[in-house]
Design a protein around this motif. Structure first.
Motif, PDB file in Angstrom:
ATOM      1  N   GLY A  37       0.817  -1.214   0.000  1.00 36.17           N
ATOM      2  CA  GLY A  37       0.000   0.000   0.000  1.00 36.17           C
ATOM      3  C   GLY A  37       0.849   1.262   0.000  1.00 36.17           C
ATOM      4  O   GLY A  37       0.600   2.202  -0.759  1.00 36.17           O
ATOM      5  N   MET A  38       1.866   1.281   0.861  1.00 37.14           N
ATOM      6  CA  MET A  38       2.725   2.457   0.949  1.00 37.14           C
ATOM      7  C   MET A  38       3.454   2.693  -0.358  1.00 37.14           C
ATOM      8  O   MET A  38       3.495   3.814  -0.867  1.00 37.14           O
ATOM      9  N   TYR A  39       4.057   1.649  -0.924  1.00 38.39           N
ATOM     10  CA  TYR A  39       4.813   1.832  -2.166  1.00 38.39           C
ATOM     11  C   TYR A  39       3.902   2.126  -3.348  1.00 38.39           C
ATOM     12  O   TYR A  39       4.283   2.862  -4.257  1.00 38.39           O
ATOM     13  N   GLY A  40       2.691   1.585  -3.348  1.00 34.65           N
ATOM     14  CA  GLY A  40       1.740   1.907  -4.404  1.00 34.65           C
ATOM     15  C   GLY A  40       1.340   3.371  -4.366  1.00 34.65           C
ATOM     16  O   GLY A  40       1.340   4.071  -5.384  1.00 34.65           O
ATOM     17  N   LEU A  41       1.010   3.852  -3.167  1.00 37.98           N
ATOM     18  CA  LEU A  41       0.646   5.260  -3.005  1.00 37.98           C
ATOM     19  C   LEU A  41       1.836   6.168  -3.291  1.00 37.98           C
ATOM     20  O   LEU A  41       1.693   7.196  -3.971  1.00 37.98           O
ATOM     21  N   THR A  43       4.546   5.621  -5.160  1.00 35.76           N
ATOM     22  CA  THR A  43       4.898   5.633  -6.577  1.00 35.76           C
ATOM     23  C   THR A  43       3.886   6.435  -7.383  1.00 35.76           C
ATOM     24  O   THR A  43       4.262   7.196  -8.281  1.00 35.76           O
ATOM     25  N   SER A  44       2.612   6.310  -7.048  1.00 40.61           N
ATOM     26  CA  SER A  44       1.588   7.113  -7.716  1.00 40.61           C
ATOM     27  C   SER A  44       1.799   8.600  -7.443  1.00 40.61           C
ATOM     28  O   SER A  44       1.678   9.433  -8.348  1.00 40.61           O
ATOM     29  N   GLY A  45       2.123   8.930  -6.211  1.00 41.02           N
ATOM     30  CA  GLY A  45       2.386  10.324  -5.850  1.00 41.02           C
ATOM     31  C   GLY A  45       3.583  10.891  -6.592  1.00 41.02           C
ATOM     32  O   GLY A  45       3.549  12.032  -7.073  1.00 41.02           O
ATOM     33  N   VAL A  46       4.643  10.106  -6.693  1.00 40.60           N
ATOM     34  CA  VAL A  46       5.839  10.546  -7.416  1.00 40.60           C
ATOM     35  C   VAL A  46       5.511  10.779  -8.895  1.00 40.60           C
ATOM     36  O   VAL A  46       5.966  11.758  -9.493  1.00 40.60           O
ATOM     37  N   ALA A  47       4.712   9.895  -9.473  1.00 42.47           N
ATOM     38  CA  ALA A  47       4.317  10.081 -10.876  1.00 42.47           C
ATOM     39  C   ALA A  47       3.516  11.372 -11.039  1.00 42.47           C
ATOM     40  O   ALA A  47       3.741  12.139 -11.990  1.00 42.47           O
ATOM     41  N   LEU A  48       2.617  11.641 -10.105  1.00 38.07           N
ATOM     42  CA  LEU A  48       1.827  12.867 -10.176  1.00 38.07           C
ATOM     43  C   LEU A  48       2.678  14.113  -9.936  1.00 38.07           C
ATOM     44  O   LEU A  48       2.479  15.145 -10.580  1.00 38.07           O
ATOM     45  N   TRP A  49       3.642  14.029  -9.007  1.00 37.45           N
ATOM     46  CA  TRP A  49       4.563  15.157  -8.803  1.00 37.45           C
ATOM     47  C   TRP A  49       5.378  15.418 -10.059  1.00 37.45           C
ATOM     48  O   TRP A  49       5.667  16.570 -10.401  1.00 37.45           O
ATOM     49  N   ALA A  64      13.710  15.560  -9.989  1.00 35.90           N
ATOM     50  CA  ALA A  64      13.790  14.710  -8.795  1.00 35.90           C
ATOM     51  C   ALA A  64      12.751  13.605  -8.827  1.00 35.90           C
ATOM     52  O   ALA A  64      13.047  12.449  -8.511  1.00 35.90           O
ATOM     53  N   ASN A  65      11.546  13.939  -9.212  1.00 37.17           N
ATOM     54  CA  ASN A  65      10.493  12.936  -9.189  1.00 37.17           C
ATOM     55  C   ASN A  65      10.606  11.932 -10.322  1.00 37.17           C
ATOM     56  O   ASN A  65      10.282  10.764 -10.144  1.00 37.17           O
ATOM     57  N   LEU A  66      11.086  12.360 -11.476  1.00 33.60           N
ATOM     58  CA  LEU A  66      11.320  11.389 -12.552  1.00 33.60           C
ATOM     59  C   LEU A  66      12.408  10.392 -12.155  1.00 33.60           C
ATOM     60  O   LEU A  66      12.278   9.193 -12.414  1.00 33.60           O
ATOM     61  N   ILE A  67      13.444  10.893 -11.525  1.00 28.45           N
ATOM     62  CA  ILE A  67      14.532   9.995 -11.090  1.00 28.45           C
ATOM     63  C   ILE A  67      14.051   9.096  -9.955  1.00 28.45           C
ATOM     64  O   ILE A  67      14.338   7.901  -9.938  1.00 28.45           O
ATOM     65  N   THR A  68      13.306   9.641  -9.000  1.00 27.37           N
ATOM     66  CA  THR A  68      12.787   8.852  -7.882  1.00 27.37           C
ATOM     67  C   THR A  68      11.806   7.791  -8.364  1.00 27.37           C
ATOM     68  O   THR A  68      11.703   6.707  -7.777  1.00 27.37           O
ATOM     69  N   LEU A  69      11.106   8.085  -9.437  1.00 22.64           N
ATOM     70  CA  LEU A  69      10.125   7.146  -9.982  1.00 22.64           C
ATOM     71  C   LEU A  69      10.770   5.819 -10.385  1.00 22.64           C
ATOM     72  O   LEU A  69      10.161   4.758 -10.234  1.00 22.64           O
ATOM     73  N   VAL A  70      12.009   5.860 -10.825  1.00 23.83           N
ATOM     74  CA  VAL A  70      12.686   4.636 -11.272  1.00 23.83           C
ATOM     75  C   VAL A  70      12.863   3.633 -10.126  1.00 23.83           C
ATOM     76  O   VAL A  70      12.339   2.515 -10.204  1.00 23.83           O
ATOM     77  N   PRO A  71      13.569   3.977  -9.037  1.00 28.34           N
ATOM     78  CA  PRO A  71      13.708   2.974  -7.977  1.00 28.34           C
ATOM     79  C   PRO A  71      12.393   2.640  -7.293  1.00 28.34           C
ATOM     80  O   PRO A  71      12.167   1.498  -6.883  1.00 28.34           O
ATOM     81  N   ALA A  72      11.505   3.625  -7.173  1.00 30.32           N
ATOM     82  CA  ALA A  72      10.209   3.346  -6.545  1.00 30.32           C
ATOM     83  C   ALA A  72       9.419   2.344  -7.376  1.00 30.32           C
ATOM     84  O   ALA A  72       8.812   1.416  -6.833  1.00 30.32           O
ATOM     85  N   ALA A  73       9.431   2.515  -8.684  1.00 30.53           N
ATOM     86  CA  ALA A  73       8.706   1.591  -9.562  1.00 30.53           C
ATOM     87  C   ALA A  73       9.331   0.197  -9.538  1.00 30.53           C
ATOM     88  O   ALA A  73       8.618  -0.811  -9.592  1.00 30.53           O
ATOM     89  N   VAL A  74      10.644   0.139  -9.441  1.00 31.24           N
ATOM     90  CA  VAL A  74      11.332  -1.165  -9.371  1.00 31.24           C
ATOM     91  C   VAL A  74      10.906  -1.908  -8.110  1.00 31.24           C
ATOM     92  O   VAL A  74      10.546  -3.090  -8.159  1.00 31.24           O
ATOM     93  N   LEU A  76       8.224  -1.391  -6.262  1.00 36.09           N
ATOM     94  CA  LEU A  76       6.801  -1.713  -6.371  1.00 36.09           C
ATOM     95  C   LEU A  76       6.563  -2.917  -7.265  1.00 36.09           C
ATOM     96  O   LEU A  76       5.797  -3.816  -6.918  1.00 36.09           O
ATOM     97  N   GLN A  77       7.234  -2.952  -8.400  1.00 35.00           N
ATOM     98  CA  GLN A  77       7.074  -4.081  -9.329  1.00 35.00           C
ATOM     99  C   GLN A  77       7.512  -5.378  -8.661  1.00 35.00           C
ATOM    100  O   GLN A  77       6.831  -6.397  -8.751  1.00 35.00           O
ATOM    101  N   ARG A  78       8.634  -5.353  -7.960  1.00 29.82           N
ATOM    102  CA  ARG A  78       9.104  -6.564  -7.268  1.00 29.82           C
ATOM    103  C   ARG A  78       8.144  -6.987  -6.173  1.00 29.82           C
ATOM    104  O   ARG A  78       7.929  -8.174  -5.937  1.00 29.82           O
TER     105      ARG A  78
END
Length: 84
Positions: A37-41, A43-49, A64-74, A76-78
């Motif tokens: 739940g935390m990582y889903g929210l 990652t969604s927040g980072v995408a919106l930022w 910052a948010n585009l770069i943060t989106l990469v590890p957060a998405a990784v 979350l996907q895992r």
């Protein structure tokens, strides 16, 4: 020091802070202690930022948010794949 420089420095520090978790997750494959739940929210927040930064043409927010989106998405996907 300009406010934009402060923004880039703050963005850099908070962005880099997510890479250790992503690297640890990739190496160990362990996502048991990560909240889906935390990582889903998050990652969604980072995408919106990222979208916000693009719309208002705010470089530090966008980069910052585009770069943060990469590890957060990784992570979350895992986590999602590990939940099956």
């Amino acid at each position: 020091m300009s406010s934009e420089l402060v923004g880039y420095l703050a963005a850099g520090l908070t962005t880099v802070s997510f890479f250790p978790q992503a690297i640890k997750t990739l190496r160990s494959g362990d996502t048991k202690s990560i909240s889906l739940g935390m990582y889903g929210l998050f990652t969604s927040g980072v995408a919106l930022w990222s979208l916000y930064g693009l719309l208002v043409k705010d470089g530090p927010v966008l980069v910052a948010n585009l770069i943060t989106l990469v590890p957060a998405a990784v992570v979350l996907q895992r986590k999602i794949v590990g939940c099956r």
